[in-house]
Write a protein that holds these residues in place. Structure first.
Motif, short mmCIF file in Angstrom:
data_model
loop_
_atom_site.label_atom_id
_atom_site.label_comp_id
_atom_site.label_asym_id
_atom_site.label_seq_id
_atom_site.Cartn_x
_atom_site.Cartn_y
_atom_site.Cartn_z
N LEU A 48 0.83 -1.21 0.00
CA LEU A 48 0.00 0.00 0.00
C LEU A 48 0.86 1.26 0.00
O LEU A 48 0.45 2.31 -0.48
N LEU A 49 2.08 1.15 0.52
CA LEU A 49 2.94 2.32 0.66
C LEU A 49 3.43 2.85 -0.68
O LEU A 49 3.87 4.00 -0.76
N PHE A 50 3.39 2.03 -1.73
CA PHE A 50 3.69 2.60 -3.06
C PHE A 50 2.46 2.59 -3.97
O PHE A 50 2.47 3.23 -5.02
N GLN A 51 1.40 1.90 -3.56
CA GLN A 51 0.18 1.94 -4.36
C GLN A 51 -0.64 3.20 -4.09
O GLN A 51 -1.14 3.84 -5.02
N LEU A 52 -0.81 3.55 -2.83
CA LEU A 52 -1.63 4.72 -2.50
C LEU A 52 -1.09 6.01 -3.13
O LEU A 52 -1.88 6.80 -3.67
N PRO A 53 0.23 6.28 -3.12
CA PRO A 53 0.72 7.52 -3.73
C PRO A 53 0.39 7.67 -5.20
O PRO A 53 0.38 8.79 -5.72
N ALA A 54 0.12 6.56 -5.88
CA ALA A 54 -0.21 6.66 -7.31
C ALA A 54 -1.47 7.47 -7.55
O ALA A 54 -1.67 8.02 -8.64
N TYR A 55 -2.36 7.54 -6.55
CA TYR A 55 -3.59 8.32 -6.68
C TYR A 55 -3.34 9.81 -6.42
O TYR A 55 -4.22 10.63 -6.64
N LEU A 56 -2.14 10.13 -5.96
CA LEU A 56 -1.85 11.52 -5.61
C LEU A 56 -0.71 12.12 -6.44
O LEU A 56 -0.52 13.34 -6.44
N LEU A 57 0.03 11.28 -7.14
CA LEU A 57 1.21 11.75 -7.86
C LEU A 57 1.13 11.43 -9.34
O LEU A 57 0.63 10.37 -9.72
N PRO A 58 1.62 12.32 -10.19
CA PRO A 58 1.77 11.98 -11.61
C PRO A 58 3.09 11.22 -11.80
O PRO A 58 3.88 11.08 -10.86
N GLY A 59 3.33 10.74 -12.98
CA GLY A 59 4.61 10.12 -13.28
C GLY A 59 4.68 8.65 -12.92
O GLY A 59 3.73 8.05 -12.41
N LEU A 60 5.86 8.07 -13.17
CA LEU A 60 6.09 6.64 -13.02
C LEU A 60 6.49 6.27 -11.59
O LEU A 60 7.27 6.98 -10.95
#
Length: 480
Positions: A48-60
């Motif tokens: 979850l610690l790298f999945q959740l940020p995907a909803y808040l950050l652009p880019g790879l």
């Protein structure tokens, strides 16, 4: 990063009302662009610690992962959510699939890759053109424990991070002593004072710990069968030998009604996938596995882990038993030991370096690492980076000494006359716990499997043949 926003995304996208211990602190540090090392126990929700940020950050979001099975599991989970384009770059891809992925690399939000694939200059050249919002080193203890003498490409991550300049850096592990944490930070070229370290106890209080000492191999074999018949639940038995895993799986099938299969790197990818899915769906009772089975395996009702062979370290042992009881219900970890069992890990950790003549022969035939012997690929890596054979010998001697020290600590656990749980916590530099109702065989020498009252699982429904075919086609990259 505002705390409320993280809570909102957690609820809206993952359906949880509360973070698990350590998750929120880690996310806040990462989102604030502070290099972060999170040491959180197995089953604590590190993905979850790298999945959740995907909803808040652009880019790879670039995730470096040690095993193909772990990558595949994470990729499958993200694809099931259907919110992001996800890809996996490793040695399992055909040339055509690899080229197709690289030509479309800018369209993905998640890219899972191995340190070996990431070391490729062409791959790094493509990634350098992209905005990398987060660089994740999953199972970060591999940087310290595997890098020097097993997979040295982990040591190149330091240069890769400097070249790619990701906006955020996250390192994740479940098992790291204070010394290993320091080594991870150093090997990745980070200034310790700039790194946020989030640590939670490695303890899994729902797992009862036991060691059983047997006089010889025959008695150990018989005890294994008796335990499996008494447990009557889903579990894993770990071996250091592929051959013995195969042989004992066949022997247990012949002497019981248990549905057992072996799992190791000597099998084809297709075979391992089918076995893993059968186990996850409840069609197999027990897996007889080498360390190839484990990372990324999230079967909540796995009730026991038995080690038939002595693990080489408490780190690997604790990582492997952490696959039991991930649903929070009672589980058990049993280590079967015969005097002299330590000879196998001692033999496996002793390096076999090539002679000077073999190095000269290799220099005449570049890229033929087999010429250099059993450690050929690792030795070739160092030779190609300008190391002398004497320097490699010194490095391997240092690693051997560290490995022998870890093995001594593992034996200390086996022979401990005090609480096993507190022995492990002390090893990881953590405070001892208060006495538990169901802790270990030292605290409760009259324990029995019946007294532990392990939950019994209901058999899962059979998976339809068509579903199997579709899953297999997806894994093999054959989906339309």
């Amino acid at each position: 990063m505002k705390s409320d926003l993280l809570n909102q995304v957690l609820h809206a996208k993952f359906g949880f009302d509360h973070f698990r211990p350590g998750q929120k602190e880690t996310l806040q540090a990462v989102m604030d662009k502070q290099p972060t090392l999170a040491v959180l126990p197995t089953g604590s929700g590190k993905s979850l610690l790298f999945q959740l940020p995907a909803y808040l950050l652009p880019g790879l979001i670039l995730v470096v992962s040690p095993l193909i099975s772990l990558m595949q599991d994470q990729v499958d989970r993200l694809r099931a959510q259907g919110h992001f384009k996800v890809a996996m770059l490793n040695s399992s891809l055909s040339y055509a699939d690899r080229q197709a992925l690289l030509s479309n690399i800018g369209h993905f939000r998640f890219l899972f890759t191995s340190p070996e694939s990431l070391a490729n200059p062409a791959v790094q050249g493509l990634l350098k053109r992209l905005s990398i919002s987060m660089f994740v080193v999953d199972e970060a203890h591999c940087v310290s424990q595997w890098g020097p003498d097993f997979r040295p490409e982990y040591l190149l991550l330091k240069q890769t991070i400097k070249r790619l300049q990701p906006e955020r850096l996250l390192m994740l592990t479940a098992t790291a002593t204070p010394t290993v944490c320091q080594d991870i930070v150093a090997k990745l070229g980070l200034e310790p004072s700039t790194v946020k370290v989030v640590k939670r106890s490695v303890d899994r209080q729902n797992i009862f710990l036991a060691v059983q000492t047997l006089a010889d191999e025959d008695k150990k074999k018989a005890r294994l069968l008796a335990l499996l018949q008494a447990l009557k639940t889903s579990g894993v038995v770990y071996f250091s030998s592929r051959k013995l895993a195969d042989e004992l799986a066949a022997w247990v099938r012949a002497h019981s009604q248990l549905k057992v299969s072996s799992y190791h790197a000597g099998q084809t990818r297709r075979e391992r996938f089918i076995i893993q899915q059968q186990f996850m769906q409840g069609q197999l009772d027990v897996i007889f596995a080498t360390s190839a089975f484990g990372m990324g395996i999230d079967k909540g009702n796995l009730r026991f882990v038995i080690h038939y062979h002595l693990p080489a370290s408490l780190e690997s042992y604790w990582q492997e038993i952490g696959r039991a009881g991930r649903d929070g219900q009672p589980a058990i970890a049993i280590l079967l030991y015969c005097p002299g069992d330590e000879s196998l890990p001692e033999m496996l950790m002793t390096p076999q370096l090539p002679t000077s003549d073999a190095v000269l022969n290799w220099q005449r035939h570049r890229n033929q690492s087999a010429i250099l012997g059993p450690q050929g690929e690792v030795v070739a890596f160092y030779l190609q980076h300008g190391w002398s054979l004497s320097q490699i010998q010194k490095l391997f001697d240092q690693q051997l000494q560290r490995g022998q020290a870890r093995l001594r600590k593992m034996l200390g656990y086996v022979h401990s006359s005090t609480c096993r749980r507190n022995y492990v916590l002390n090893y990881f530099g953590q405070a001892a716990t208060e006495p538990l109702h169901s802790c270990c065989d030292v605290d409760q020498p009259d324990w029995t499997i019946e007294k532990l009252k392990l939950p019994t699982e209901k058999p899962a429904a059979e998976v339809a043949h068509d579903d199997w075919q579709e899953r297999l086609r997806t894994l093999m990259g054959l989906s339309s």
